[in-house]
Design a protein around this motif. Structure first.
Motif, PDB file in Angstrom:
ATOM      1  N   LEU A   1       0.652  -1.271   0.161  1.00 51.51           N
ATOM      2  CA  LEU A   1       0.064  -0.556   0.314  1.00 51.51           C
ATOM      3  C   LEU A   1       0.311   0.933   0.352  1.00 51.51           C
ATOM      4  CD1 LEU A   1      -2.712  -0.811   2.618  1.00 51.51           C
ATOM      5  CD2 LEU A   1      -3.113  -0.565  -0.163  1.00 51.51           C
ATOM      6  N   MET A   2       2.142   1.414   0.170  1.00 46.48           N
ATOM      7  CA  MET A   2       3.453   2.207   0.433  1.00 46.48           C
ATOM      8  C   MET A   2       3.707   3.085  -0.758  1.00 46.48           C
ATOM      9  SD  MET A   2       5.639   2.338   3.538  1.00 46.48           S
ATOM     10  CE  MET A   2       6.288   0.631   3.250  1.00 46.48           C
ATOM     11  N   TRP A   3       3.685   2.025  -1.625  1.00 52.04           N
ATOM     12  CA  TRP A   3       4.324   1.347  -2.976  1.00 52.04           C
ATOM     13  C   TRP A   3       3.413   2.140  -3.954  1.00 52.04           C
ATOM     14  CZ3 TRP A   3       6.028  -2.423  -1.146  1.00 52.04           C
ATOM     15  CH2 TRP A   3       5.888  -3.383  -1.717  1.00 52.04           C
ATOM     16  N   ASN A   4       2.118   1.205  -3.660  1.00 50.73           N
ATOM     17  CA  ASN A   4       0.803   1.361  -4.532  1.00 50.73           C
ATOM     18  C   ASN A   4       0.102   1.075  -4.113  1.00 50.73           C
ATOM     19  OD1 ASN A   4      -0.727   0.210  -6.834  1.00 50.73           O
ATOM     20  ND2 ASN A   4      -0.192  -2.068  -6.845  1.00 50.73           N
ATOM     21  N   PRO A   5      -0.982   2.185  -3.899  1.00 49.34           N
ATOM     22  CA  PRO A   5      -2.001   2.283  -2.990  1.00 49.34           C
ATOM     23  C   PRO A   5      -3.831   1.541  -3.493  1.00 49.34           C
ATOM     24  CG  PRO A   5      -1.641   4.689  -2.938  1.00 49.34           C
ATOM     25  CD  PRO A   5      -0.189   3.546  -3.600  1.00 49.34           C
ATOM     26  N   ALA A   6      -3.438   2.315  -4.933  1.00 50.97           N
ATOM     27  CA  ALA A   6      -4.276   2.449  -5.407  1.00 50.97           C
ATOM     28  C   ALA A   6      -6.084   2.253  -5.082  1.00 50.97           C
ATOM     29  CB  ALA A   6      -4.657   0.413  -6.234  1.00 50.97           C
ATOM     30  N   LEU A   7      -5.995   3.466  -4.172  1.00 57.40           N
ATOM     31  CA  LEU A   7      -6.941   4.399  -3.613  1.00 57.40           C
ATOM     32  C   LEU A   7      -7.208   5.382  -3.694  1.00 57.40           C
ATOM     33  CD1 LEU A   7      -5.647   2.988  -0.142  1.00 57.40           C
ATOM     34  CD2 LEU A   7      -7.871   2.565  -0.810  1.00 57.40           C
ATOM     35  N   GLU A   8      -8.059   5.940  -3.833  1.00 56.78           N
ATOM     36  CA  GLU A   8      -8.430   7.428  -4.077  1.00 56.78           C
ATOM     37  C   GLU A   8      -8.216   7.379  -2.698  1.00 56.78           C
ATOM     38  OE1 GLU A   8      -8.605   9.436  -6.521  1.00 56.78           O
ATOM     39  OE2 GLU A   8      -8.905   7.393  -8.604  1.00 56.78           O
ATOM     40  N   TYR A   9      -7.578   9.018  -2.796  1.00 59.12           N
ATOM     41  CA  TYR A   9      -7.302   9.642  -0.726  1.00 59.12           C
ATOM     42  C   TYR A   9      -7.340  11.016  -1.238  1.00 59.12           C
ATOM     43  CZ  TYR A   9      -2.186   8.964  -1.784  1.00 59.12           C
ATOM     44  OH  TYR A   9      -1.826   9.254  -3.092  1.00 59.12           O
ATOM     45  N   GLU A  10      -7.554  11.777  -0.504  1.00 53.30           N
ATOM     46  CA  GLU A  10      -7.793  13.328  -0.072  1.00 53.30           C
ATOM     47  C   GLU A  10      -6.530  13.959   0.330  1.00 53.30           C
ATOM     48  OE1 GLU A  10     -12.155  14.306   0.221  1.00 53.30           O
ATOM     49  OE2 GLU A  10     -11.282  14.444   1.644  1.00 53.30           O
ATOM     50  N   GLU A  11      -5.729  13.170   0.970  1.00 51.99           N
ATOM     51  CA  GLU A  11      -4.500  13.592   1.491  1.00 51.99           C
ATOM     52  C   GLU A  11      -3.244  12.304   2.313  1.00 51.99           C
ATOM     53  OE1 GLU A  11      -2.681  15.379   5.926  1.00 51.99           O
ATOM     54  OE2 GLU A  11      -5.176  15.629   5.645  1.00 51.99           O
ATOM     55  N   SER A  12      -1.935  12.275   2.451  1.00 51.35           N
ATOM     56  CA  SER A  12      -1.224  11.178   2.649  1.00 51.35           C
ATOM     57  C   SER A  12       0.015  11.339   3.417  1.00 51.35           C
ATOM     58  CB  SER A  12      -0.572  10.658   1.384  1.00 51.35           C
ATOM     59  OG  SER A  12       0.577  11.016   1.051  1.00 51.35           O
ATOM     60  N   CYS A  13       0.091  10.443   4.783  1.00 54.02           N
ATOM     61  CA  CYS A  13       1.262  11.365   5.730  1.00 54.02           C
ATOM     62  C   CYS A  13       2.114  10.009   5.785  1.00 54.02           C
ATOM     63  CB  CYS A  13       1.059  12.425   6.268  1.00 54.02           C
ATOM     64  SG  CYS A  13       2.036  12.957   7.341  1.00 54.02           S
ATOM     65  N   THR A  14       3.570  10.575   6.262  1.00 56.21           N
ATOM     66  CA  THR A  14       3.970   8.930   6.561  1.00 56.21           C
ATOM     67  C   THR A  14       3.824   9.367   7.875  1.00 56.21           C
ATOM     68  OG1 THR A  14       6.047  10.810   7.109  1.00 56.21           O
ATOM     69  CG2 THR A  14       6.049   9.522   4.505  1.00 56.21           C
TER      70      THR A  14
ATOM     71  N   GLU B   1     -17.280   3.239   1.074  1.00 53.05           N
ATOM     72  CA  GLU B   1     -17.306   2.802   1.239  1.00 53.05           C
ATOM     73  C   GLU B   1     -16.637   2.088  -0.028  1.00 53.05           C
ATOM     74  OE1 GLU B   1     -21.540  -0.515   1.343  1.00 53.05           O
ATOM     75  OE2 GLU B   1     -21.485   1.433   2.098  1.00 53.05           O
ATOM     76  N   GLU B   2     -17.065   2.091  -1.414  1.00 53.54           N
ATOM     77  CA  GLU B   2     -16.182   2.223  -2.305  1.00 53.54           C
ATOM     78  C   GLU B   2     -14.974   1.874  -2.313  1.00 53.54           C
ATOM     79  OE1 GLU B   2     -15.884   3.300  -7.314  1.00 53.54           O
ATOM     80  OE2 GLU B   2     -17.043   5.098  -6.228  1.00 53.54           O
ATOM     81  N   GLU B   3     -14.580   2.258  -1.668  1.00 51.30           N
ATOM     82  CA  GLU B   3     -12.282   2.775  -1.509  1.00 51.30           C
ATOM     83  C   GLU B   3     -12.445   0.955  -0.963  1.00 51.30           C
ATOM     84  OE1 GLU B   3     -10.357   4.113  -3.255  1.00 51.30           O
ATOM     85  OE2 GLU B   3     -12.297   4.615  -4.444  1.00 51.30           O
ATOM     86  N   LEU B   4     -13.062   1.600   0.125  1.00 50.97           N
ATOM     87  CA  LEU B   4     -12.905   0.305   1.082  1.00 50.97           C
ATOM     88  C   LEU B   4     -13.412  -1.358   1.114  1.00 50.97           C
ATOM     89  CD1 LEU B   4     -13.778   1.975   4.742  1.00 50.97           C
ATOM     90  CD2 LEU B   4     -12.192   1.410   3.976  1.00 50.97           C
ATOM     91  N   THR B   5     -14.703  -0.686  -0.083  1.00 46.71           N
ATOM     92  CA  THR B   5     -15.320  -2.445  -0.178  1.00 46.71           C
ATOM     93  C   THR B   5     -13.766  -2.930  -1.843  1.00 46.71           C
ATOM     94  OG1 THR B   5     -17.343  -1.672  -0.408  1.00 46.71           O
ATOM     95  CG2 THR B   5     -16.473  -3.940  -2.188  1.00 46.71           C
TER      96      THR B   5
END
Length: 236
Positions: free
Chosen positions: A60-73, A122-126
């Motif tokens: 998930l770090m290099w290939n999240p394949a998710l729609e997200y609004e923010e990322s942070c270490t 829900e779409e992203e978590l599914t």
């Protein structure tokens, strides 16, 4: 050589879990109904009405394949990386299993946290459950993370279920390095996963001492060299 499937959003949306990741033992394969029930139970335990974050400590770090609004270490206390999941699909097979990454109790883990959009939550978590919970091998848990900027949040973390049939307690490098060096499946080789993890941690300026000996041994095996003497183990 068979074509390697790339784990993209499109692939995940279209994938038939019975065949897309390789041959998964039918008794282990979760149905879409089981995944939906697990997701609903997890969301029922959501700690607050605030945003949902996901903690990535492996692919998930290099290939999240998710729609997200923010990322942070971020840092997760109380858990450490361990290749404790027997890999019989994806990057391994039942005949030649590899090892997949999970979390075991003790130590801490650095990774990347993603804040998901509430409108399509829900779409992203599914989609995420289809990726991570094919056999229900993880315990999706709400854990406190400390973000790089000092914020403390709760995030969804996929922790190994030690009661699962694919759980392996022995994660010593000398035991699992030969498995990782030889295993491969529709998603590529097990070694590629390990090296991608090492590369991403290096890119993010993160250090995971537990991986050093394992990476060295796998590289030696792939190069046809005899692995060196055992190093003092960290968490395993």
């Amino acid at each position: 050589m068979a074509e390697v499937k790339v784990l993209t959003r499109d692939f995940l949306m279209k994938a038939d879990c019975k065949t897309a990741f390789g041959d998964i033992e039918e008794s282990l394969l979760w149905s879409s109904q089981q995944r939906a029930a697990s997701l609903a139970a997890t969301l029922a335990g959501r700690p607050s009405s605030g945003p949902v974050w996901i903690f990535g400590y492996g692919s998930l770090m290099w290939n999240p394949a998710l729609e997200y609004e923010e990322s942070c270490t971020a840092t997760l206390a109380g858990w450490h990386r361990a290749f404790c999941l027997r890999l019989t699909a994806g990057r391994g097979t039942a005949c030649k299993p590899g090892r997949m990454l999970a979390l075991k109790e003790g130590g801490c883990t650095t990774g990347v946290a993603y804040r998901l959009p509430e409108a399509i939550l829900e779409e992203e978590l599914t989609l995420l459950w289809k990726r991570e919970m094919i056999t229900g091998c993880y315990l999706p848990s709400w854990c406190k993370l400390r973000l790089e900027d000092g914020r403390e949040i709760y995030a969804l973390v996929f922790i190994m279920d030690p009661r699962h049939a694919l759980y392996e307690s022995d994660t010593r490098a000398q035991i699992i390095a030969p498995l990782i060096a030889e295993a491969s499946g529709p998603l590529g080789t097990n070694a590629q996963y390990l090296f991608s993890l090492e590369q991403e941690l290096c890119k993010l300026g993160m250090q995971d001492d537990c991986l050093n000996e394992l990476v060295r041994r796998v590289r030696d095996l792939l190069a046809g060299e005899k692995p060196g003497p055992e190093m003092k183990p960290g968490f395993a």
